[in-house]
Design a protein around this motif. Structure first.
Motif, PDB file in Angstrom:
ATOM      1  N   THR A  82       0.805  -1.234   0.000  1.00 45.82           N
ATOM      2  CA  THR A  82       0.000   0.000   0.000  1.00 45.82           C
ATOM      3  C   THR A  82       0.836   1.282   0.000  1.00 45.82           C
ATOM      4  O   THR A  82       0.277   2.371   0.143  1.00 45.82           O
ATOM      5  N   TRP A  83       2.145   1.157  -0.137  1.00 36.37           N
ATOM      6  CA  TRP A  83       3.005   2.351  -0.115  1.00 36.37           C
ATOM      7  C   TRP A  83       2.585   3.325  -1.228  1.00 36.37           C
ATOM      8  O   TRP A  83       2.361   2.899  -2.351  1.00 36.37           O
TER       9      TRP A  83
ATOM     10  N   LYS B  85       3.511  -1.282  10.467  1.00 34.03           N
ATOM     11  CA  LYS B  85       4.908  -1.151  10.913  1.00 34.03           C
ATOM     12  C   LYS B  85       5.089   0.098  11.750  1.00 34.03           C
ATOM     13  O   LYS B  85       4.499   1.141  11.455  1.00 34.03           O
TER      14      LYS B  85
ATOM     15  N   SER C 159      11.761  -5.772   9.528  1.00 31.59           N
ATOM     16  CA  SER C 159      11.868  -5.406   8.119  1.00 31.59           C
ATOM     17  C   SER C 159      13.239  -4.787   7.883  1.00 31.59           C
ATOM     18  O   SER C 159      13.764  -4.091   8.758  1.00 31.59           O
TER      19      SER C 159
ATOM     20  N   SER D 250       8.513  -4.521  -2.892  1.00 36.36           N
ATOM     21  CA  SER D 250       8.857  -3.992  -4.228  1.00 36.36           C
ATOM     22  C   SER D 250       9.149  -5.128  -5.225  1.00 36.36           C
ATOM     23  O   SER D 250      10.159  -5.089  -5.935  1.00 36.36           O
TER      24      SER D 250
ATOM     25  N   PRO E 122       2.985  -7.286  -3.857  1.00 36.94           N
ATOM     26  CA  PRO E 122       2.930  -6.256  -4.904  1.00 36.94           C
ATOM     27  C   PRO E 122       1.900  -5.184  -4.570  1.00 36.94           C
ATOM     28  O   PRO E 122       0.863  -5.490  -3.984  1.00 36.94           O
ATOM     29  N   LYS E 123       2.207  -3.959  -4.957  1.00 34.91           N
ATOM     30  CA  LYS E 123       1.241  -2.862  -4.777  1.00 34.91           C
ATOM     31  C   LYS E 123       0.551  -2.608  -6.112  1.00 34.91           C
ATOM     32  O   LYS E 123       1.204  -2.420  -7.142  1.00 34.91           O
ATOM     33  N   ALA E 124      -0.771  -2.612  -6.084  1.00 34.01           N
ATOM     34  CA  ALA E 124      -1.536  -2.323  -7.292  1.00 34.01           C
ATOM     35  C   ALA E 124      -2.682  -1.396  -6.907  1.00 34.01           C
ATOM     36  O   ALA E 124      -3.431  -1.697  -5.983  1.00 34.01           O
ATOM     37  N   SER E 125      -2.803  -0.276  -7.613  1.00 33.72           N
ATOM     38  CA  SER E 125      -3.869   0.662  -7.254  1.00 33.72           C
ATOM     39  C   SER E 125      -5.072   0.580  -8.178  1.00 33.72           C
ATOM     40  O   SER E 125      -5.957   1.415  -8.068  1.00 33.72           O
TER      41      SER E 125
ATOM     42  N   ASP F 267      -4.643  -9.082 -12.361  1.00 36.22           N
ATOM     43  CA  ASP F 267      -3.474  -9.644 -13.049  1.00 36.22           C
ATOM     44  C   ASP F 267      -2.561 -10.342 -12.032  1.00 36.22           C
ATOM     45  O   ASP F 267      -2.118 -11.469 -12.252  1.00 36.22           O
ATOM     46  N   ASN F 268      -2.311  -9.678 -10.917  1.00 38.47           N
ATOM     47  CA  ASN F 268      -1.415 -10.258  -9.916  1.00 38.47           C
ATOM     48  C   ASN F 268      -2.004 -11.529  -9.302  1.00 38.47           C
ATOM     49  O   ASN F 268      -1.298 -12.518  -9.101  1.00 38.47           O
TER      50      ASN F 268
HETATM   51  P1  NAP Z   1       5.979  -2.787  -6.452  1.00 39.50           P
HETATM   52  O1  NAP Z   1       4.894  -3.593  -5.856  1.00 39.50           O
HETATM   53  O2  NAP Z   1       7.257  -3.443  -6.798  1.00 39.50           O
HETATM   54  O3  NAP Z   1       5.475  -2.024  -7.749  1.00 39.50           O
HETATM   55  C1  NAP Z   1       4.332  -1.225  -7.748  1.00 39.50           C
HETATM   56  C2  NAP Z   1       4.146  -0.706  -9.159  1.00 39.50           C
HETATM   57  O4  NAP Z   1       3.813  -1.791 -10.035  1.00 39.50           O
HETATM   58  C3  NAP Z   1       3.018   0.309  -9.262  1.00 39.50           C
HETATM   59  O5  NAP Z   1       3.436   1.290 -10.199  1.00 39.50           O
HETATM   60  C4  NAP Z   1       1.863  -0.515  -9.807  1.00 39.50           C
HETATM   61  O6  NAP Z   1       0.984   0.274 -10.566  1.00 39.50           O
HETATM   62  C5  NAP Z   1       2.591  -1.482 -10.701  1.00 39.50           C
HETATM   63  N1  NAP Z   1       1.856  -2.741 -10.901  1.00 39.50           N
HETATM   64  C6  NAP Z   1       1.318  -3.530  -9.938  1.00 39.50           C
HETATM   65  N2  NAP Z   1       0.766  -4.627 -10.495  1.00 39.50           N
HETATM   66  C7  NAP Z   1       0.943  -4.508 -11.832  1.00 39.50           C
HETATM   67  C8  NAP Z   1       0.586  -5.339 -12.937  1.00 39.50           C
HETATM   68  N3  NAP Z   1      -0.021  -6.518 -12.773  1.00 39.50           N
HETATM   69  N4  NAP Z   1       0.923  -4.908 -14.193  1.00 39.50           N
HETATM   70  C9  NAP Z   1       1.568  -3.721 -14.368  1.00 39.50           C
HETATM   71  N5  NAP Z   1       1.947  -2.908 -13.354  1.00 39.50           N
HETATM   72  C10 NAP Z   1       1.636  -3.308 -12.099  1.00 39.50           C
HETATM   73  O7  NAP Z   1       6.345  -1.531  -5.517  1.00 39.50           O
HETATM   74  P2  NAP Z   1       6.266  -1.119  -3.998  1.00 39.50           P
HETATM   75  O8  NAP Z   1       5.005  -0.411  -3.750  1.00 39.50           O
HETATM   76  O9  NAP Z   1       7.558  -0.433  -3.729  1.00 39.50           O
HETATM   77  O10 NAP Z   1       6.342  -2.467  -3.142  1.00 39.50           O
HETATM   78  C11 NAP Z   1       5.209  -3.201  -2.739  1.00 39.50           C
HETATM   79  C12 NAP Z   1       4.892  -2.983  -1.282  1.00 39.50           C
HETATM   80  O11 NAP Z   1       5.973  -3.367  -0.430  1.00 39.50           O
HETATM   81  C13 NAP Z   1       4.686  -1.514  -0.888  1.00 39.50           C
HETATM   82  O12 NAP Z   1       3.485  -1.002  -1.403  1.00 39.50           O
HETATM   83  C14 NAP Z   1       4.778  -1.609   0.612  1.00 39.50           C
HETATM   84  O13 NAP Z   1       3.584  -2.114   1.162  1.00 39.50           O
HETATM   85  C15 NAP Z   1       5.941  -2.596   0.760  1.00 39.50           C
HETATM   86  N6  NAP Z   1       7.246  -1.906   0.927  1.00 39.50           N
HETATM   87  C16 NAP Z   1       7.895  -2.064   2.122  1.00 39.50           C
HETATM   88  C17 NAP Z   1       9.121  -1.428   2.325  1.00 39.50           C
HETATM   89  C18 NAP Z   1       9.824  -1.606   3.638  1.00 39.50           C
HETATM   90  O14 NAP Z   1      10.797  -0.878   3.901  1.00 39.50           O
HETATM   91  N7  NAP Z   1       9.405  -2.518   4.466  1.00 39.50           N
HETATM   92  C19 NAP Z   1       9.700  -0.652   1.311  1.00 39.50           C
HETATM   93  C20 NAP Z   1       9.024  -0.524   0.091  1.00 39.50           C
HETATM   94  C21 NAP Z   1       7.808  -1.181  -0.083  1.00 39.50           C
HETATM   95  P3  NAP Z   1      -0.426   0.816  -9.988  1.00 39.50           P
HETATM   96  O15 NAP Z   1      -0.154   1.320  -8.600  1.00 39.50           O
HETATM   97  O16 NAP Z   1      -0.805   1.854 -10.974  1.00 39.50           O
HETATM   98  O17 NAP Z   1      -1.376  -0.342  -9.979  1.00 39.50           O
END
Ligand code: NAP
Length: 281
Positions: free
Chosen positions: A20-21, A77, A139, A191, A238-241, A248-249
């Motif tokens: 949800t970031w 967290k 984490s 990520s 994965p984060k998806a908005s 898809d995920n």
């Molecule tokens: P991510 O999940 O690697 O990537 C998110 C990106 O991918 C967004 O632009 C999203 O677009 C796109 N996306 C998602 N599903 C898709 C699909 N099926 N096809 C095409 N594009 C797709 O990035 P993240 O948000 O950095 O990481 C995921 C989560 O991990 C975070 O949201 C957070 O909860 C957690 N996190 C934790 C830490 C930590 O320090 N513990 C650090 C970073 C992240 P849309 O949003 O437009 O759907």
């Protein structure tokens, strides 16, 4: 959706969850609809943090889980600067309020900080005893920090270590994943799509993903998730908005990659050298 253990003491959890970031930047209605669609499809592990949108994202998650709390695994967290004994108790209370719930399923220390880890862990254990959290984890911990946490808490207490893990950043495979597997700690891959910087299908490893995806009538994102979640110890968030991306995920659960395909992906995205600590970017 396949479930996996969230550490020795934690709840069973689907191997694909929802991050949800930065969700506070998207349209609130769309994000809530996307999270709920994800829950319906089995992506019931939702990951948030007091840091995200300075609490605004926990409120969005609160709206998404309203009326369906029992069917969802809620993870939040505490920021390291708040992770003194008293600060952790206070931060948890505020997260519960924003989320509109009386308990977290797993509560994490966002990254190692200046407060003694023993104080944070004592607060986590007291929160477990009070029923405000079911389990706790960490984490961005490397093996030295994991050793310290284990020495304080003992075996079977750390539910997970949430760490950066995507195809172009596989450093945790050297030491962190084996450590977690030895001690029954789930590895939560954050990520997993490179925080939006996903390999282009026009060159190198991205082309390999696209070819394998086409052979399965799947998307390269699904192929990436399947590779990252190829071990029982690994969970992904994965984060998806959008509903489209969530669907898809979720469909990655039905995708099966054979050994030759896994070898191809492994070669296309080499592991790289061992390094100290854990990468965060
Ligand atoms: P991510 O999940 O690697 O990537 C998110 C990106 O991918 C967004 O632009 C999203 O677009 C796109 N996306 C998602 N599903 C898709 C699909 N099926 N096809 C095409 N594009 C797709 O990035 P993240 O948000 O950095 O990481 C995921 C989560 O991990 C975070 O949201 C957070 O909860 C957690 N996190 C934790 C830490 C930590 O320090 N513990 C650090 C970073 C992240 P849309 O949003 O437009 O759907």
């Amino acid at each position: 959706m396949e479930n996996r253990p969230f550490g020795v003491g934690g709840p069973a959890v689907p191997w694909i969850g929802q991050g949800t970031w930065q969700m506070e930047e998207a349209d609130r209605g769309e994000v809530v609809a996307a999270l709920r669609r994800g829950f319906d499809l089995g992506l019931t592990h939702v990951d948030t943090a007091e840091m995200y949108g300075r609490g605004a994202v926990e409120e969005v998650v609160g709206e998404a889980i309203a009326g369906r709390r029992d069917g969802v695994i809620v993870v939040s967290k505490v920021l390291p600067q708040n992770a003194s004994y008293d600060g952790t108790l206070r931060a948890c209370e505020k997260s519960l309020q924003r989320l509109g719930t009386d308990r977290l399923d797993v509560y994490l220390l966002h990254w190692p900080g200046r407060h003694p880890l023993a104080d944070t862990i004592r607060a986590f254990e007291d929160l477990v005893a009070q029923g405000k959290i079911r389990a706790w984890g960490v984490s961005n911990f490397g093996v030295e920090e994991l050793d310290e946490a284990l020495a304080i808490a003992g075996e079977g207490r750390i539910a997970c270590n949430q760490v950066l893990y995507h195809l172009e950043q596989r450093a945790i495979e050297h030491e962190v994943v084996p450590w977690c597997e030895r001690h029954g700690v789930a590895v939560v891959a954050y990520s997993p799509f490179g925080a939006g910087s996903f390999p282009s299908p026009r060159r190198g490893g991205g082309r390999v993903l696209a070819e394998i995806a086409a052979a399965h009538d799947a998307s390269p994102y699904q192929v990436a998730l399947r590779f990252l979640g190829r071990r029982e110890s690994l969970l992904t968030i994965p984060k998806a908005s959008s509903v489209r991306h969530v669907e898809d995920n979720a469909a990655a659960d039905a995708l099966e990659l054979d050994a030759a395909e896994l070898v191809r992906i492994d070669a296309a995205f080499p592991l790289g050298r061992k390094r100290r600590g854990v990468p965060t970017v």
